[in-house]
Motif scaffolding. Structure first.
Motif, mmCIF file in Angstrom:
data_model
loop_
_atom_site.group_PDB
_atom_site.id
_atom_site.type_symbol
_atom_site.label_atom_id
_atom_site.label_comp_id
_atom_site.label_asym_id
_atom_site.label_seq_id
_atom_site.Cartn_x
_atom_site.Cartn_y
_atom_site.Cartn_z
ATOM 1 N N ILE A 61 0.837 -1.213 0.000
ATOM 2 C CA ILE A 61 0.000 0.000 0.000
ATOM 3 C C ILE A 61 0.867 1.255 0.000
ATOM 4 O O ILE A 61 0.419 2.322 0.420
ATOM 5 C CB ILE A 61 -0.956 0.010 1.214
ATOM 6 C CG1 ILE A 61 -0.161 -0.074 2.526
ATOM 7 C CG2 ILE A 61 -1.967 -1.118 1.128
ATOM 8 C CD1 ILE A 61 -1.013 0.180 3.766
ATOM 9 N N THR A 62 2.098 1.107 -0.471
ATOM 10 C CA THR A 62 3.010 2.253 -0.467
ATOM 11 C C THR A 62 2.451 3.410 -1.280
ATOM 12 O O THR A 62 2.502 4.575 -0.857
ATOM 13 C CB THR A 62 4.384 1.836 -1.012
ATOM 14 O OG1 THR A 62 4.866 0.717 -0.256
ATOM 15 C CG2 THR A 62 5.380 2.978 -0.911
ATOM 16 N N GLU A 63 1.916 3.102 -2.471
ATOM 17 C CA GLU A 63 1.356 4.174 -3.309
ATOM 18 C C GLU A 63 0.191 4.853 -2.610
ATOM 19 O O GLU A 63 0.051 6.079 -2.667
ATOM 20 C CB GLU A 63 0.909 3.595 -4.655
ATOM 21 C CG GLU A 63 2.064 3.178 -5.558
ATOM 22 C CD GLU A 63 1.577 2.763 -6.936
ATOM 23 O OE1 GLU A 63 0.364 2.929 -7.216
ATOM 24 O OE2 GLU A 63 2.388 2.272 -7.737
ATOM 25 N N ARG A 64 -0.649 4.051 -1.941
ATOM 26 C CA ARG A 64 -1.783 4.640 -1.230
ATOM 27 C C ARG A 64 -1.299 5.535 -0.098
ATOM 28 O O ARG A 64 -1.822 6.640 0.110
ATOM 29 C CB ARG A 64 -2.671 3.533 -0.672
ATOM 30 C CG ARG A 64 -4.003 4.038 -0.117
ATOM 31 C CD ARG A 64 -4.770 2.938 0.548
ATOM 32 N NE ARG A 64 -4.308 2.740 1.918
ATOM 33 C CZ ARG A 64 -4.648 1.701 2.671
ATOM 34 N NH1 ARG A 64 -5.398 0.740 2.166
ATOM 35 N NH2 ARG A 64 -4.205 1.600 3.905
ATOM 36 N N LYS A 65 -0.284 5.066 0.640
ATOM 37 C CA LYS A 65 0.256 5.877 1.728
ATOM 38 C C LYS A 65 0.857 7.171 1.193
ATOM 39 O O LYS A 65 0.680 8.243 1.779
ATOM 40 C CB LYS A 65 1.320 5.078 2.483
ATOM 41 C CG LYS A 65 0.758 4.029 3.420
ATOM 42 C CD LYS A 65 0.103 4.673 4.620
ATOM 43 C CE LYS A 65 -0.348 3.642 5.621
ATOM 44 N NZ LYS A 65 -1.017 4.271 6.795
ATOM 45 N N ASP A 66 1.582 7.048 0.079
ATOM 46 C CA ASP A 66 2.162 8.251 -0.525
ATOM 47 C C ASP A 66 1.073 9.229 -0.940
ATOM 48 O O ASP A 66 1.195 10.445 -0.746
ATOM 49 C CB ASP A 66 3.015 7.872 -1.734
ATOM 50 C CG ASP A 66 4.297 7.150 -1.330
ATOM 51 O OD1 ASP A 66 4.667 7.237 -0.149
ATOM 52 O OD2 ASP A 66 4.915 6.496 -2.193
ATOM 53 N N SER A 67 -0.011 8.687 -1.500
ATOM 54 C CA SER A 67 -1.134 9.550 -1.908
ATOM 55 C C SER A 67 -1.783 10.194 -0.696
ATOM 56 O O SER A 67 -2.112 11.392 -0.711
ATOM 57 C CB SER A 67 -2.166 8.727 -2.687
ATOM 58 O OG SER A 67 -1.607 8.216 -3.880
ATOM 59 N N GLU A 68 -1.970 9.395 0.373
ATOM 60 C CA GLU A 68 -2.573 9.948 1.581
ATOM 61 C C GLU A 68 -1.701 11.058 2.154
ATOM 62 O O GLU A 68 -2.207 12.084 2.607
ATOM 63 C CB GLU A 68 -2.766 8.842 2.621
ATOM 64 C CG GLU A 68 -3.859 7.848 2.260
ATOM 65 C CD GLU A 68 -3.931 6.695 3.261
ATOM 66 O OE1 GLU A 68 -3.050 6.641 4.159
ATOM 67 O OE2 GLU A 68 -4.829 5.868 3.130
ATOM 68 N N ASN A 69 -0.382 10.819 2.142
ATOM 69 C CA ASN A 69 0.533 11.847 2.649
ATOM 70 C C ASN A 69 0.468 13.112 1.802
ATOM 71 O O ASN A 69 0.529 14.230 2.323
ATOM 72 C CB ASN A 69 1.960 11.303 2.685
ATOM 73 C CG ASN A 69 2.150 10.245 3.750
ATOM 74 O OD1 ASN A 69 1.403 10.201 4.728
ATOM 75 N ND2 ASN A 69 3.127 9.373 3.565
ATOM 76 N N LYS A 70 0.370 12.914 0.486
ATOM 77 C CA LYS A 70 0.266 14.079 -0.391
ATOM 78 C C LYS A 70 -1.025 14.844 -0.133
ATOM 79 O O LYS A 70 -1.041 16.082 -0.069
ATOM 80 C CB LYS A 70 0.336 13.637 -1.850
ATOM 81 C CG LYS A 70 1.723 13.155 -2.285
ATOM 82 C CD LYS A 70 1.712 12.680 -3.719
ATOM 83 C CE LYS A 70 3.098 12.155 -4.124
ATOM 84 N NZ LYS A 70 3.092 11.615 -5.517
ATOM 85 N N ILE A 71 -2.118 14.090 0.019
ATOM 86 C CA ILE A 71 -3.413 14.734 0.291
ATOM 87 C C ILE A 71 -3.358 15.462 1.634
ATOM 88 O O ILE A 71 -3.831 16.599 1.775
ATOM 89 C CB ILE A 71 -4.542 13.684 0.277
ATOM 90 C CG1 ILE A 71 -4.721 13.142 -1.150
ATOM 91 C CG2 ILE A 71 -5.841 14.285 0.790
ATOM 92 C CD1 ILE A 71 -5.657 11.962 -1.232
ATOM 93 N N PHE A 72 -2.764 14.779 2.652
ATOM 94 C CA PHE A 72 -2.650 15.408 3.966
ATOM 95 C C PHE A 72 -1.809 16.675 3.884
ATOM 96 O O PHE A 72 -2.133 17.696 4.487
ATOM 97 C CB PHE A 72 -2.017 14.412 4.946
ATOM 98 C CG PHE A 72 -1.778 14.987 6.311
ATOM 99 C CD1 PHE A 72 -2.789 15.050 7.243
ATOM 100 C CD2 PHE A 72 -0.519 15.473 6.665
ATOM 101 C CE1 PHE A 72 -2.569 15.586 8.506
ATOM 102 C CE2 PHE A 72 -0.285 16.007 7.918
ATOM 103 C CZ PHE A 72 -1.323 16.064 8.841
ATOM 104 N N HIS A 73 -0.717 16.596 3.128
ATOM 105 C CA HIS A 73 0.162 17.760 3.007
ATOM 106 C C HIS A 73 -0.556 18.906 2.305
ATOM 107 O O HIS A 73 -0.413 20.074 2.698
ATOM 108 C CB HIS A 73 1.425 17.371 2.241
ATOM 109 C CG HIS A 73 2.560 18.326 2.445
ATOM 110 N ND1 HIS A 73 2.714 19.473 1.688
ATOM 111 C CD2 HIS A 73 3.582 18.336 3.336
ATOM 112 C CE1 HIS A 73 3.781 20.133 2.092
ATOM 113 N NE2 HIS A 73 4.342 19.470 3.085
#
Length: 706
Positions: free
Chosen positions: A240-252
């Motif tokens: 789920i690395t891509e999902r985590k990266d996306s979540e981090n981007k959205i959070f940022h």
């Protein structure tokens, strides 16, 4: 599939057997096609494949073995093929299976049972087809699911990897492979714990973990644990690395400013609310700083928004570098607060200081930020100089919620602009003045030692029996070059807070011993008392420092009295007791100052290696007016004598006070009645003066009870 649709190809060169077999099968409802030899059987099968083939072993031209081998090669292992052989012909039976036969019927044939035999074979065939479909379906599902699936037993051993092992290159499988060979211990424990819970509760267990791979990159994995049986569980691992990266981007994007990387307004408000709740729970203060860059609009208007954005990025970097907690909190504050920054928009920035140690610390940080912002921003074509106006609001004084605090900090910032920009203002204007005064005083205090602005005065202490001054108390004074004489009540507490009391205390002790040694050289053998700070007593090098000063100045140790307050002696008693014992071993005397204002117990007093108790002046001041003061002073003197201590009373302002104290047996008297604190030269002039004090029994005290 019904029996009518189930087509059987029957090949036998015996016409009678062929007819009887056909009749029996058709009676059972099967669709039967007959062939008289092997060649015809092959031709008919190729013309229309059958669901089952029955072959006589002995046929002319192409026998049953050859036909069976041909069909197996053509259609595979799934087609049911039954061979008809002799009852005792074991060789034929073996050859039949070697050729690929599914089953056999031995001659002579029982025509009543033949249909049931075929029905059983048909059922097995259909089950095999269903299993094939199920396996194909499972394979398709496994292929469609992106998870790596592996089976784990209750010992942590990997039994099998079912799909997509390439998604988890770290996962190893083999005869002796275990999870601990693939994963760190803490992640292995996650798997085993989840497997235990899944078996105990019959649930699907979910968990996630990050994993640093051999190439140094960190991947994130989501896991599901499903029970297969009491010994085995199915583990599904998804990257789920891509999902985590996306979540981090959205959070940022949601919580951080794209230009500066600082938290944005929404993030700031949520953090501030959290800090307010924490401050309310702990009873601490916090400060909100609202910063605006003076003249930034003209930068955008004259040099363009790209230049303005660059300056905002640099301003954010300076803000971060100038708000390190160690740069502004007081030295004796061990829990340094984590300063929180944000960009609200435009050229407006905010700072939160949680767990604010002192009000002036907010002002110190604000001035540090202003100094950082004043440095020129170096562009390619020119240097740009900007200043900052900063408003400060305090919790709980200026607001109890985030919106109110931010609004009041904003109001204070506009007040700073109205005051001429490039300055800081508290929401409470009076507080700004007080904090600035205290901050400047602290800065000046740091330079006072180097600039020789301190000096000592001495208040004489009357020996009642000798009727003259046998001792003095050394007192520090600060002559400020601009503000004049500053009271010790103003700067001593400040020195205690910032740790400057240690070097100041050393200076007082060294200066007092130096000047007292000069008196001794002139034949004036006075005892000198020096006040100690609790911080000095806690210093592990204190005894060594004192002995070094005595050796340096040549002042006799038995003429030095070190005064420490009652409250300081109660704190860290064992350590302080060891320090006092070491001082007494070198004949240095110890006096307990401000006695009666703390919480000493008689048992503790008995343990202390002290020589003298000083009665606090608050009891002496009301000695003639309040019966309770008479009782307290009388009790202190009586207790001290019983414990072997001498007694000094301070704060004496009248003859009657001195007379009553002599009546009670006080040995030493100190106060403005005898002399205010004077310089070393003035003290020499007082040394020969005699004082005759007659004892006076106060009203209400019987001689017998005295």
């Amino acid at each position: 599939m019904t029996t009518e649709s189930f087509r059987i190809l029957l090949a036998d060169d015996d016409a009678t057997v062929r007819l009887l077999m056909q009749a029996a099968l058709e009676k059972a409802g099967f669709n039967v096609t007959v062939a008289c030899d092997g060649v015809e059987a092959v031709r008919l099968f190729e013309a229309g494949p059958a669901d089952m083939v029955m072959l006589d072993v002995e046929m002319p031209g192409m026998d049953g073995y050859a036909v069976c081998s041909y069909l197996r090669e053509k259609v595979g292992d799934e087609l049911p093929i039954m061979m008809v052989t002799g009852m005792d012909d074991m060789q034929s039976i073996n050859r039949s299976f070697e050729a690929g036969a599914t089953d056999f019927i031995a001659k002579p044939i029982n025509w009543n049972l033949i249909a049931y035999r075929i029905l059983y074979l048909r059922r097995g065939y259909l089950n095999m087809l269903a299993l094939k479909v199920a396996n194909a379906r499972s394979t398709a599902i496994f292929s469609a699911i992106p998870d790596t699936m592996f089976i784990l037993n209750d010992k942590g051993k990997i039994i099998d990897i079912c799909s997509h092992p390439d998604n988890t290159p770290w996962l190893t499988s083999g005869v002796k492979s275990t999870l601990s060979q693939s994963l760190p211990e803490q992640i292995v424990n996650l798997y085993l714990g989840a497997a235990d819970r899944a078996r105990s509760h019959g649930t699907v267990e979910l968990f996630e973990y990050p994993l640093k791979l051999a190439d140094g990159k960190t991947k994130y994995y989501e896991n599901r644990i499903v029970v297969i049986d009491p010994k085995e569980t199915l583990c599904l691992v998804r990257d789920i690395t891509e999902r985590k990266d996306s979540e981090n981007k959205i959070f940022h994007l949601a919580y951080f400013d794209n230009l500066t990387g600082l938290p944005n307004r929404q993030s700031f408000m949520e953090r501030l609310e959290g800090e307010i709740k924490r401050a309310k729970f702990t009873g601490n203060k916090l400060a909100v700083l609202f910063l605006d860059l003076d003249g930034f609009k003209s930068i955008n208007d004259t040099m363009g928004h790209n230049t303005g954005d660059t300056i905002l990025q640099w301003a954010a970097e300076r803000l971060q570098s100038s708000t390190r907690p160690s740069d502004f909190v007081s030295r004796n504050n061990t829990e340094q607060p984590e300063v929180k920054l944000a960009r609200l928009g435009g050229d407006e920035f905010t700072v939160v200081i949680p767990n604010l140690p002192r009000t002036e610390d907010a002002l110190i940080l604000a001035h540090r930020i202003r100094e950082a912002m004043r440095r020129p921003f170096q562009l390619e074509s020119r240097d740009v100089v900007l200043t900052a106006s900063i408003g400060i609001a305090l919790y709980p004084d200026d607001g109890a919620d985030a919106e109110t605090l931010l609004k009041h900090a904003d109001t204070a910032m506009y007040h700073a602009k109205n005051e001429g920009r490039d300055n800081c203002q508290f929401y409470n204007v009076d507080l700004t003045f007080q904090a600035e005064k205290r901050m400047h005083l602290e800065n000046d205090l740091r330079n006072a030692l180097q600039q020789n602005e301190f000096y000592l005065v001495y208040q004489p202490q009357l020996d009642v029996a000798e009727e003259n001054f046998q001792s003095v108390e050394a007192l520090i004074r600060w002559q400020h070059p601009k503000q004049g004489l500053i009271s010790p009540l103003d700067f001593i507490p400040l020195a205690e807070e910032n740790g400057l009391i240690i070097p100041i205390g050393d200076w007082v002790l060294r200066t007092a011993c130096t000047e007292a040694a000069q008196w001794h050289q002139r034949g004036r053998s006075l005892q000198i008392a020096v006040n100690l700070s609790p911080l000095q007593i806690k210093n592990p090098d204190f005894v060594k420092n004192v002995l070094g000063i005595l050796a340096e100045t040549g002042f006799p140790p038995d003429k030095l009295v070190l005064e420490i307050t009652e409250g300081a002696l109660m704190e860290h008693s064992e350590n302080i007791l060891a320090t006092l014992l070491a001082l007494r071993e070198h004949h240095i005397q110890i006096a307990l100052d401000d006695f009666g204002t703390g919480y000493s117990s008689i048992n503790y007093l008995k343990r202390l290696p002290i020589n003298n108790i000083k009665v606090d002046q608050s009891f002496v001041r009301g000695l003639l007016d309040k019966k309770e003061n008479i009782a307290i002073v009388r009790a202190i003197i009586s207790l001290s004598k019983n414990l072997g201590f001498s007694v000094t009373a301070e704060g004496i302002e009248s003859l009657n006070q001195a007379q009553v104290l002599k009546y009670f047996g006080c040995e030493t008297l100190q106060g403005y009645y005898f002399s205010e604190p004077v310089t070393m030269q003035e003290m020499l002039a007082l040394n020969d003066k005699q004082w005759c004090i007659e004892p006076l029994r106060p009203n209400g005290v019987n001689h017998e009870s005295s």
